[in-house]
Design a protein around this motif. Structure first.
Motif, mmCIF file in Angstrom:
data_model
loop_
_atom_site.group_PDB
_atom_site.id
_atom_site.type_symbol
_atom_site.label_atom_id
_atom_site.label_comp_id
_atom_site.label_asym_id
_atom_site.label_seq_id
_atom_site.Cartn_x
_atom_site.Cartn_y
_atom_site.Cartn_z
ATOM 1 N N ALA A 1 1.826 -8.788 -2.934
ATOM 2 C CA ALA A 1 1.573 -8.368 -4.170
ATOM 3 C C ALA A 1 3.190 -8.092 -4.802
ATOM 4 C CB ALA A 1 0.799 -7.218 -4.781
ATOM 5 N N GLY A 2 4.020 -8.052 -3.602
ATOM 6 C CA GLY A 2 5.608 -7.694 -4.225
ATOM 7 C C GLY A 2 6.023 -6.332 -4.108
ATOM 8 N N CYS A 3 5.231 -5.528 -3.379
ATOM 9 C CA CYS A 3 5.661 -3.958 -3.394
ATOM 10 C C CYS A 3 7.042 -3.732 -3.153
ATOM 11 C CB CYS A 3 4.995 -3.021 -2.752
ATOM 12 S SG CYS A 3 5.057 -3.624 -0.891
ATOM 13 N N LYS A 4 7.951 -2.861 -3.502
ATOM 14 C CA LYS A 4 9.356 -2.672 -3.546
ATOM 15 C C LYS A 4 9.587 -1.464 -2.870
ATOM 16 C CE LYS A 4 10.581 -6.379 -5.339
ATOM 17 N NZ LYS A 4 11.249 -7.769 -4.639
ATOM 18 N N THR A 5 8.580 -0.239 -3.063
ATOM 19 C CA THR A 5 8.608 0.974 -2.532
ATOM 20 C C THR A 5 7.285 1.466 -2.277
ATOM 21 O OG1 THR A 5 8.711 2.032 -4.466
ATOM 22 C CG2 THR A 5 11.094 1.326 -3.797
ATOM 23 N N ALA A 6 7.419 2.608 -1.491
ATOM 24 C CA ALA A 6 6.146 3.327 -1.315
ATOM 25 C C ALA A 6 5.414 3.794 -2.487
ATOM 26 C CB ALA A 6 6.278 4.530 -0.376
ATOM 27 N N MET A 7 6.039 3.685 -3.882
ATOM 28 C CA MET A 7 5.373 3.924 -5.116
ATOM 29 C C MET A 7 3.989 3.153 -5.270
ATOM 30 S SD MET A 7 5.456 5.885 -7.700
ATOM 31 C CE MET A 7 7.265 6.659 -8.000
ATOM 32 N N SER A 8 3.870 2.372 -4.442
ATOM 33 C CA SER A 8 2.552 1.412 -4.755
ATOM 34 C C SER A 8 1.426 2.285 -4.064
ATOM 35 C CB SER A 8 2.545 0.083 -4.021
ATOM 36 O OG SER A 8 2.809 0.406 -2.565
ATOM 37 N N ASN A 9 1.612 3.131 -3.247
ATOM 38 C CA ASN A 9 0.793 3.989 -2.615
ATOM 39 C C ASN A 9 0.202 4.885 -3.667
ATOM 40 O OD1 ASN A 9 -0.204 3.400 0.056
ATOM 41 N ND2 ASN A 9 1.851 3.375 0.158
ATOM 42 N N VAL A 10 1.228 5.473 -4.456
ATOM 43 C CA VAL A 10 0.993 6.447 -5.378
ATOM 44 C C VAL A 10 0.323 6.041 -6.466
ATOM 45 C CG1 VAL A 10 2.177 7.924 -7.298
ATOM 46 C CG2 VAL A 10 3.307 7.666 -4.921
ATOM 47 N N VAL A 11 0.576 4.665 -6.942
ATOM 48 C CA VAL A 11 -0.202 3.960 -8.040
ATOM 49 C C VAL A 11 -1.660 3.904 -7.494
ATOM 50 C CG1 VAL A 11 -0.386 1.945 -9.400
ATOM 51 C CG2 VAL A 11 1.787 2.561 -8.968
ATOM 52 N N MET A 12 -1.898 3.306 -6.429
ATOM 53 C CA MET A 12 -3.219 3.254 -5.807
ATOM 54 C C MET A 12 -3.822 4.530 -5.849
ATOM 55 S SD MET A 12 -4.432 2.245 -2.119
ATOM 56 C CE MET A 12 -3.747 3.734 -1.276
ATOM 57 N N SER A 13 -3.267 5.469 -5.452
ATOM 58 C CA SER A 13 -3.889 6.924 -5.486
ATOM 59 C C SER A 13 -4.196 7.437 -6.956
ATOM 60 C CB SER A 13 -2.930 7.910 -5.064
ATOM 61 O OG SER A 13 -3.414 9.125 -4.904
ATOM 62 N N LEU A 14 -3.308 7.230 -7.907
ATOM 63 C CA LEU A 14 -3.600 7.477 -9.097
ATOM 64 C C LEU A 14 -5.022 6.619 -9.648
ATOM 65 C CD1 LEU A 14 -0.382 7.619 -10.866
ATOM 66 C CD2 LEU A 14 -1.940 9.376 -10.212
ATOM 67 N N CYS A 15 -5.056 5.359 -9.423
ATOM 68 C CA CYS A 15 -6.232 4.527 -9.757
ATOM 69 C C CYS A 15 -7.507 5.081 -9.100
ATOM 70 C CB CYS A 15 -6.273 3.120 -9.082
ATOM 71 S SG CYS A 15 -4.716 2.105 -10.141
ATOM 72 N N MET A 16 -7.305 5.683 -7.803
ATOM 73 C CA MET A 16 -8.481 6.187 -7.096
ATOM 74 C C MET A 16 -8.924 7.545 -7.945
ATOM 75 S SD MET A 16 -9.151 4.039 -5.016
ATOM 76 C CE MET A 16 -10.346 4.985 -4.167
ATOM 77 N N MET A 17 -7.886 8.204 -8.370
ATOM 78 C CA MET A 17 -8.206 9.341 -9.234
ATOM 79 C C MET A 17 -9.000 9.036 -10.184
ATOM 80 S SD MET A 17 -5.732 12.372 -10.411
ATOM 81 C CE MET A 17 -5.146 11.156 -12.219
ATOM 82 N N LEU A 18 -8.675 8.270 -11.009
ATOM 83 C CA LEU A 18 -9.344 7.614 -12.268
ATOM 84 C C LEU A 18 -10.888 7.366 -11.730
ATOM 85 C CD1 LEU A 18 -6.491 5.696 -14.065
ATOM 86 C CD2 LEU A 18 -7.559 8.161 -14.614
ATOM 87 N N THR A 19 -10.939 6.702 -10.635
ATOM 88 C CA THR A 19 -12.146 6.142 -10.361
ATOM 89 C C THR A 19 -12.865 7.246 -9.898
ATOM 90 O OG1 THR A 19 -11.205 4.121 -9.351
ATOM 91 C CG2 THR A 19 -13.420 4.800 -8.704
ATOM 92 N N LEU A 20 -12.457 8.454 -9.368
ATOM 93 C CA LEU A 20 -13.342 9.647 -8.827
ATOM 94 C C LEU A 20 -13.703 10.296 -10.052
ATOM 95 C CD1 LEU A 20 -11.376 10.599 -5.659
ATOM 96 C CD2 LEU A 20 -13.718 9.755 -5.592
ATOM 97 N N LEU A 21 -12.806 10.360 -11.090
ATOM 98 C CA LEU A 21 -12.993 11.213 -12.213
ATOM 99 C C LEU A 21 -14.057 10.470 -13.351
ATOM 100 C CD1 LEU A 21 -9.593 12.859 -13.069
ATOM 101 C CD2 LEU A 21 -11.495 13.757 -12.147
#
Length: 641
Positions: free
Chosen positions: A385-405
């Motif tokens: 998907a072209g990730c450049k840094t570990a920030m992609s993990n942060v984005v995934m985590s935020l998506c999971m937070m929205l899913t959980l909420l």
């Protein structure tokens, strides 16, 4: 043995041995810091060293100051993509571990945030993995039933994750990455293949809609359970499961054929979950024997620090599960991180990865998560998907937070058969039969290690299969140590090179001289074999009616020697003196030379018999042989007179 010129002697270094402090420091550095991680600290001011230290131990400070919107666009796309994969995988693997499905979603929220701070890889995407999920289930399930006592079982799962995190962190701080190396590639291939087959067979419970199933993980017990409950098979569940499985496999096929369409297979599990949920809701699937996930609690991870259970009655199970899964998770996560880093001509620090994995599992165990690492499927999607840094993990985590909420309750209608199809589709890629065939063609011993792991996992148990393969790998390493390679050298025509006469039959040998190359350290474990091997070479030459006067030992490959090895050299020297054969050493390494000097072996053999190169040694032997013939001929003439 005397050289025709002093030049050879002058080239060999007989410097005084280094002090104990110097040698100890060098040994520790090479053992624990082979990558010289503090190279950048040289010639830095105190503030510069402090900054470097913070960046080293907390890698996010390395890339975050230079982070910009252009990089974030790539990471945003990659993070959303892996989040779409994390949701169905989280629910599926939680089912595999026999924990509530929401725990799988929790495990893709907190651990990725921790890894983004402490992880050194740009490409690793954090999540749960099937092998460790099944390992936890089988190990803790033998002690406490997840059906009879689900609360205690879940607490022990959190405890196992805590132990795994502690072990991983400790190994990282103590620079013990060498321990992970004992999980050889062939052992991991067999273990993953056997685990994948077990998982696929276990998913037949969901595919057939079975209500009763064995808690054992071996192939025989699983198949017996499936066929002994034929009366519970549901045709509707089988049809739906096959449709989902075929769809997932077709998307994987297209993604492999056209790598640019990687997102097709990445979002396919989410499509299965959504369509499966809609189908179950509209068709009232439960009435037709198709079970669904059930209630999923909305909200973020509750703290689980009070749920850790260190009761002596149960502690053995989470301790065993924690140790085994910690090693497997490290081996898989580090290997995957390195393989993707190599594609970008980059490097990752294995010990820093251990610390990152350990910290995220410690924090995860305190926030209702179970064991996580860097799974291959999710990392591959993140990379493509072209990730450049570990920030992609942060984005995934935020998506999971929205899913959980906001969205967790929408997944309650997900049919279990859809989760089984997702798991089976993922596992098919882990049965690497082509790799096994490659091992068979390349190295039969590696193939045996792979098969021992595969069949041990499949027919005995996962932990025993893994231990058997590791034991066989260690046995192989011990055999290499106890029976090191050695060979007789000859001169390659029209060159100054000396090579193995068995590999190069055209290589010529100097009459009266035998050149032997030793290719390993000389230790107590192999010194008897080395002595017998040297004597055998000499005996074979004598049996062939060759008059041997000089024995040259090439020490270029002997990196170290212990006291038993030195005594062995003395024995060889005495044996050769009894045969009237002169011994010479070629190119002893620094550590070896120091011990030869300290034990006065150099004095026994003579400095003039220690050479820098084989060519120098052979020239000296040739000169000595020529001189010996002249003396013999002179003696004959005198006798005649």
């Amino acid at each position: 043995m005397a050289s025709p010129a002093e030049s050879a002697d002058q080239k060999v270094s007989f410097a005084a041995p280094r002090s104990f402090a110097t040698t100890f420091k060098a040994a520790v550095k090479e053992t624990l810091f082979p990558d010289d991680p503090f190279h950048d600290f040289k010639n830095q001011t105190f503030s510069g060293k402090t900054k470097k230290a913070i960046q080293y131990f907390v890698p996010i400070f390395q890339w975050l100051p230079n982070y910009n919107l252009r990089l974030f666009r790539y990471d945003l796309l990659a993070g959303i993509t892996i989040a779409s994969l994390a949701i169905p995988q989280g629910i599926s693997y939680a089912k595999l571990a026999n924990v509530p499905p929401v725990i799988g979603l929790y495990s893709s929220f907190v651990p990725p945030l921790v890894y983004a701070v402490f992880g050194s890889s740009k490409h690793v995407a954090v999540g749960t993995v099937a092998a460790c999920s099944l390992l936890i289930s089988s190990t803790i399930g033998d002690k406490v039933s997840p059906n009879d006592n689900p609360d205690l079982y879940l607490r022990l799962v959190f405890t196992a994750t805590f132990f795994a995190g502690l072990l991983q962190t400790a190994m990282g701080f103590l620079r013990l990455g060498i321990l992970v190396d004992f999980l050889s590639h062939s052992a991991i291939t067999g273990f993953m293949g056997g685990t994948a087959m077990l998982i696929c067979l276990q998913q037949l419970k969901g595919m057939f809609g079975l209500k009763h199933f064995t808690t054992k993980t071996d192939v025989v017990s699983v198949l017996r359970s499936i066929f002994s409950h034929r009366n519970e098979w549901r045709g509707e569940s089988v049809v739906v499961g096959i449709i989902f499985l075929v769809f997932l496999q077709v998307t994987r096929y297209f993604s492999k054929k056209k790598p640019k369409l990687f997102w097709v297979s990445a979002i396919a599990p989410m499509v299965v979950v959504v369509t499966g949920g809609l189908f179950a809701y509209l068709a009232h699937a439960e009435k037709h024997g198709i079970e669904i996930v059930g209630d999923l609690k909305k909200g973020l991870n509750p703290l689980s620090i009070k749920d850790l259970n260190f009761d002596a009655k149960y502690i053995s199970a989470p301790l065993q599960a924690g140790i085994i899964t910690a090693m497997v998770a490290l081996a898989e996560g580090i290997a995957i991180g390195r393989s993707f880093a190599i594609m970008k001509n980059e490097q990752i620090d294995g010990n820093k990865e251990m610390i990152a994995f350990g910290l995220m599992n410690i924090v995860g165990s305190l926030t209702s998560c179970y064991l996580t690492t860097g799974p291959f499927s999710k990392t591959a999607v993140n990379f493509n998907a072209g990730c450049k840094t570990a920030m992609s993990n942060v984005v995934m985590s935020l998506c999971m937070m929205l899913t959980l909420l906001l969205l967790a309750h929408l997944f309650r209608y997900t049919p279990l058969v859809a989760l089984s199809a997702i798991i089976m589709s993922a596992m098919f890629g882990l049965i690497k039969y082509k790799k096994a065939y490659h091992l068979f063609k390349t190295d039969k011993f590696d193939f045996c290690i792979c098969m021992v792991a595969f069949f041990g996992v499949s027919f005995i148990s996962m932990d025993i299969g893994l231990m058997l393969s590791i034991g066989l790998s260690i046995l192989r390493a011990l055999l290499y140590v106890a029976r090191p390679a050695s060979c007789k050298l000859g001169k390659v025509p029209n060159s100054t090179l000396y090579r193995d006469v068995e590999q190069y039959p055209g290589a010529t040998e100097l009459p009266g001289t035998i050149v032997l190359q030793l290719g390993s350290p000389i230790y107590f474990a192999n010194c008897t074999y080395i002595r017998e091997r040297i004597l055998r070479w000499v005996r074979d030459e004598e049996d062939n009616k060759n008059d041997i006067e000089h024995l040259l030992l090439d020490f270029g490959g002997v990196t170290s020697i212990d006291i038993t090895g030195l005594e062995t050299l003395v024995e060889v020297l005495k044996n050769m003196e009894a045969r009237e054969i002169k011994v010479g050493l070629v190119n002893p390494r620094l550590q070896v030379m120091e011990k030869l000097i300290v034990t006065k072996f150099v004095e026994k053999i003579g400095k003039e018999n220690v050479f820098l190169s084989i060519e120098d040694a052979v020239e000296a032997c040739r000169f000595a042989l020529k001189r010996s013939k002249q003396v013999d001929s002179l003696g004959v003439e005198l006798c005649t007179l």
